[in-house]
Design a protein around this motif. Structure first.
Motif, short mmCIF file in Angstrom:
data_model
loop_
_atom_site.label_atom_id
_atom_site.label_comp_id
_atom_site.label_asym_id
_atom_site.label_seq_id
_atom_site.Cartn_x
_atom_site.Cartn_y
_atom_site.Cartn_z
N GLU B 107 0.83 -1.20 0.00
CA GLU B 107 0.00 0.00 0.00
C GLU B 107 0.87 1.25 0.00
OE1 GLU B 107 -3.92 -1.81 2.23
OE2 GLU B 107 -2.66 -0.45 3.34
N ARG B 108 1.99 1.16 0.70
CA ARG B 108 2.91 2.31 0.74
C ARG B 108 3.44 2.60 -0.66
NH1 ARG B 108 8.05 2.33 4.85
NH2 ARG B 108 9.03 4.20 4.07
N GLU B 109 3.74 1.55 -1.40
CA GLU B 109 4.24 1.73 -2.77
C GLU B 109 3.15 2.33 -3.67
OE1 GLU B 109 5.17 -1.84 -4.89
OE2 GLU B 109 6.30 -0.78 -6.42
N ASP B 110 1.94 1.80 -3.56
CA ASP B 110 0.86 2.32 -4.39
C ASP B 110 0.52 3.76 -4.03
OD1 ASP B 110 0.60 0.03 -5.85
OD2 ASP B 110 -0.92 -0.86 -4.56
N HIS B 111 0.69 4.10 -2.76
CA HIS B 111 0.44 5.48 -2.36
C HIS B 111 1.46 6.42 -2.99
CE1 HIS B 111 -0.51 8.93 0.11
NE2 HIS B 111 0.77 9.05 0.39
N GLU B 112 2.72 5.97 -3.00
CA GLU B 112 3.77 6.82 -3.54
C GLU B 112 3.66 6.98 -5.06
OE1 GLU B 112 7.70 5.29 -3.00
OE2 GLU B 112 8.59 7.24 -3.37
N LEU B 113 3.40 5.88 -5.76
CA LEU B 113 3.48 5.92 -7.21
C LEU B 113 2.15 6.29 -7.88
CD1 LEU B 113 5.72 2.77 -7.72
CD2 LEU B 113 6.44 5.13 -7.59
N PHE B 114 1.04 6.15 -7.17
CA PHE B 114 -0.27 6.48 -7.76
C PHE B 114 -1.04 7.53 -6.96
CE2 PHE B 114 0.62 2.50 -9.83
CZ PHE B 114 0.12 2.70 -11.10
N GLY B 115 -0.59 7.82 -5.74
CA GLY B 115 -1.30 8.79 -4.93
C GLY B 115 -2.60 8.27 -4.34
N ILE B 116 -2.69 6.97 -4.13
CA ILE B 116 -3.90 6.40 -3.54
C ILE B 116 -3.75 6.44 -2.01
CG2 ILE B 116 -5.30 4.31 -3.32
CD1 ILE B 116 -4.26 3.58 -6.16
N ASN B 117 -4.81 6.88 -1.35
CA ASN B 117 -4.76 6.94 0.12
C ASN B 117 -5.33 5.67 0.72
OD1 ASN B 117 -3.59 9.38 0.98
ND2 ASN B 117 -5.37 10.48 0.15
N PHE B 118 -4.59 5.10 1.65
CA PHE B 118 -5.07 3.91 2.34
C PHE B 118 -5.35 4.28 3.78
CE2 PHE B 118 -2.76 2.33 -1.29
CZ PHE B 118 -3.56 1.30 -1.73
N GLU B 119 -6.62 4.40 4.10
CA GLU B 119 -7.01 4.83 5.45
C GLU B 119 -6.67 3.75 6.45
OE1 GLU B 119 -11.12 5.71 5.07
OE2 GLU B 119 -10.77 7.83 4.70
N GLY B 120 -5.87 4.12 7.45
CA GLY B 120 -5.54 3.16 8.49
C GLY B 120 -4.15 2.57 8.34
N ASN B 121 -3.45 2.89 7.23
CA ASN B 121 -2.07 2.42 7.10
C ASN B 121 -1.16 3.31 7.93
OD1 ASN B 121 0.61 1.90 6.14
ND2 ASN B 121 -0.29 0.95 4.35
N PRO B 122 -0.38 2.73 8.85
CA PRO B 122 0.38 3.57 9.78
C PRO B 122 1.55 4.33 9.15
CG PRO B 122 0.88 1.25 10.11
CD PRO B 122 -0.24 1.30 9.13
N ASN B 123 2.04 3.89 8.01
CA ASN B 123 3.23 4.53 7.46
C ASN B 123 3.13 4.60 5.94
OD1 ASN B 123 5.75 5.39 6.73
ND2 ASN B 123 6.87 3.72 7.69
N LEU B 124 2.87 5.81 5.41
CA LEU B 124 2.77 5.97 3.96
C LEU B 124 3.86 6.91 3.45
CD1 LEU B 124 -1.10 6.16 3.46
CD2 LEU B 124 0.39 4.30 2.80
N LEU B 125 5.02 6.93 4.12
CA LEU B 125 6.13 7.78 3.69
C LEU B 125 6.69 7.27 2.36
CD1 LEU B 125 8.03 8.19 7.06
CD2 LEU B 125 6.73 9.94 5.88
N PRO B 126 7.29 8.18 1.54
CA PRO B 126 7.86 7.73 0.25
C PRO B 126 8.95 6.68 0.44
CG PRO B 126 7.80 10.12 0.38
CD PRO B 126 7.40 9.62 1.72
N LEU B 127 8.96 5.72 -0.47
CA LEU B 127 9.97 4.67 -0.43
C LEU B 127 11.15 4.99 -1.35
CD1 LEU B 127 7.82 1.44 -0.74
CD2 LEU B 127 9.43 1.88 1.09
N PHE B 128 10.83 5.39 -2.59
CA PHE B 128 11.86 5.48 -3.62
C PHE B 128 12.23 6.91 -3.99
CE2 PHE B 128 9.27 1.66 -4.88
CZ PHE B 128 10.13 0.73 -4.33
N LEU B 129 11.25 7.79 -4.03
CA LEU B 129 11.48 9.12 -4.61
C LEU B 129 11.89 10.10 -3.52
CD1 LEU B 129 8.17 9.13 -6.61
CD2 LEU B 129 10.39 8.45 -7.46
N GLU B 130 12.84 10.96 -3.90
CA GLU B 130 13.31 11.95 -2.95
C GLU B 130 12.88 13.34 -3.40
OE1 GLU B 130 17.53 12.30 -0.74
OE2 GLU B 130 17.32 10.69 -2.17
N ASP B 131 12.36 14.12 -2.53
CA ASP B 131 11.95 15.51 -2.82
C ASP B 131 11.08 15.58 -4.08
OD1 ASP B 131 13.54 16.17 -0.68
OD2 ASP B 131 15.30 16.46 -1.95
N TRP B 132 10.11 14.74 -4.19
CA TRP B 132 9.27 14.68 -5.39
C TRP B 132 8.16 15.71 -5.29
CZ3 TRP B 132 10.04 12.54 -9.95
CH2 TRP B 132 8.96 12.41 -10.83
#
Lengths: 369, 164
Positions: B107-132
């Protein structure tokens, strides 16, 4: 002790991101003395966005590009991509092509596992085993070169079969290399896997139960070391795996040593699979003739295969054009490094961190894609 | 086994299953967004204990994202696929971290690359991209080639020069 003093007592230590030990992967360890309290993974050093790049390229280009998504086991990526596309189109690949693909996939597994023996030994400070393993790795790289022209990245598979046929030289050299590697396995047993220091470093380290492993999304040897016999080759046979006899190697302990032994015995199974396939190699065409700009029909597929590191899946969506609409790679290392590793690192010691990391056999290229 | 699962879900969620296809030890459900969590939770109870992947696909023409949950049952050795369509304008869906811990990272990956919000996921920080600062890069309206050309190349004397 009040809060301020507590904060001073914890130290943050970086792990990685350089070769050797971690590869292109960085983690921050929050430690209290020798004990790791928390591990925070920082991936992204090898993120090249292959899934997006593939949307701009036609299928023959993608078969070459996708190799790079897993440096140590590139053939599994080609195999997964090609199969996913073929599944959308419902292509029937000639029998010889299927056999050659299976042979190459198993050689890739042996290659990856032998490289892993080397790197694991090296991070444990056992450099002699590393040098010997990397020497043995050359035997398989040589076979790759004979069959495909490429050593590390074979770029061998295309949608519809394989790029060229295998020669008698390849068959002879493979038999020789397999005999040699089989002999080397008993040497590795004595030199590495039964080595007292190796056993002391690996036993009871990074232990997880079967329930934990399933919940964390573990697959491949890491899951089989916990006693779950999930192997895509057996459970959803693809290519020529339904035509060969082999055992799924499982252990019950779930620690780093069990994971190591799983891989060691998998090499023996792979050797046996390749021998059976070479013995029964059918004649006939090795690929279908497709135009370079051949377009898969509209549709989508989800294809899973057993790579050296675990379950690797390709979700390909096609909109009827020569390029895929969307490709998603389910990479086993993504789960191994970012979910299992932080979980197992908790409450372990700093000295065990490299051992746990490499016992999971992660590939940063596979993780970041 | 597959027909049992199909009838169990059909009786429990008669209005939420849009389409069910079962073929070669695989069963695919298309479900309504509102009931996706209860259906996934039911499948977990049935025995689909391994979450293989959560894939996002951007169907820009229909202004929708499609999330696909790939599940596997270690006991029955069958695969279940659950598809959920969510609107592109407000892509929010309930997180399944409570069901499978491994879902967190997908979910964290999908949030970063597609901007989908997952309600209740404790950590949605970016994995790959820096200062995007651009839109999420795996969306279909993000043009990778145009971005690379504008960001990294200078058009000088008729051929591209990499900015240094």
């Amino acid at each position: 002790m009040d809060i301020e003093e507590k904060e001073i007592a914890f130290l943050t230590v970086p792990f990685g991101p350089q070769h050797p030990a971690s590869g292109h992967f960085h983690a921050l360890l929050k430690v209290d003395g020798e004990t790791v309290l928390e591990l925070e993974p920082h991936p992204g050093y090898l993120h090249r966005g292959f899934e997006k790049l593939m949307e701009y390229r036609i299928h023959p280009q993608n078969c070459v590009l996708v190799d790079r998504a897993d440096v140590l086991d590139p053939f599994s990526c080609e195999l997964g991509y090609a199969n996913a596309v073929e599944k959308i189109a419902g292509l029937e690949i000639p029998g010889r092509g299927r056999y050659i693909r299976t042979i190459m996939a198993e050689l890739g597994r042996i290659l990856s596992h032998i490289t892993w023996i080397g790197v694991l030994s090296m991070v444990l400070g056992f450099d002699s085993a590393n040098k010997i393993a990397w020497g043995d790795r050359e035997k398989i790289l040589r076979l790759n070169e004979i069959a495909t022209g490429g050593r590390l990245y074979p770029c061998y598979l295309c949608v519809g079969g394989v790029r060229r046929d295998i020669s008698q030289e390849f068959v002879d050299e493979t038999s020789k290399a397999l005999d040699y590697l089989e002999g080397q396995l008993s040497f590795y047993d004595y030199f590495v896997f039964k080595n007292e220091t190796f056993v002391m470093r690996m036993e009871k380290v990074g232990r997880m139960s079967a329930e934990e492993a399933i919940d964390l999304g573990a697959t491949g040897p890491n899951l089989r070391a916990c006693g779950i016999d999930y192997d895509v080759r057996k459970d959803e046979p693809y290519e020529a795996y339904s035509k060969v006899k082999f055992n799924v190697v499982t252990r019950g302990e779930g620690d780093a040593y069990a994971r190591s032994l799983c891989r060691r015995y998998e090499i023996a199974e792979s050797i046996s699979i390749v021998r059976q396939l070479l013995k029964n190699l059918p004649d006939g065409p090795y690929r279908m003739e497709l135009s370079p700009v051949w377009a898969a029909p509209e549709g989508e597929s989800y294809f899973c295969l057993e790579s050296a590191r675990g379950e690797k899946c390709f979700h390909v969506v096609s909109d009827g054009s020569p390029c895929p609409y969307r490709v998603k790679i389910r990479a086993p290392s993504f789960l191994h490094t970012l979910v299992e590793f932080p979980y197992l690192a908790k409450e372990s010691t700093i000295a065990d961190i490299p051992a746990i990391y490499w016992s999971l056999d992660s590939c940063p290229a596979d993780m970041d894609r | 086994m597959i027909s049992d699962i199909e009838s169990r879900l059909k009786s429990k969620f008669p209005d939420s299953l849009l389409n069910v296809v079962s073929k070669d030890k695989r069963i695919t459900f298309s479900v309504k967004k509102e009931e996706s969590y209860p259906i996934l939770s039911e499948l977990k109870d049935i025995g689909f204990n391994h979450l293989s992947d959560v894939t996002a696909v951007d169907y820009i023409d229909e202004q929708e994202f499609e999330l696909t949950y790939h599940l596997w049952s270690h006991q029955e050795k069958i695969r279940a696929i659950v598809k959920v369509r969510i609107p592109r304008e407000s892509p929010t869906v309930k997180s399944v971290v409570g069901l499978w811990t491994g879902a967190q990272i997908h979910e964290r990956e999908d949030h970063e690359l597609f901007g989908i919000n997952f309600e209740g996921n404790p950590n949605l920080l970016p994995l790959f991209l820096e200062d995007w600062e651009e839109i999420p890069p795996f969306r279909k309206d993000f043009d990778t080639r145009k971005y690379v050309k504008e960001k990294y190349y200078l058009e000088e004397e008729g051929y591209p020069v990499v900015k240094g």
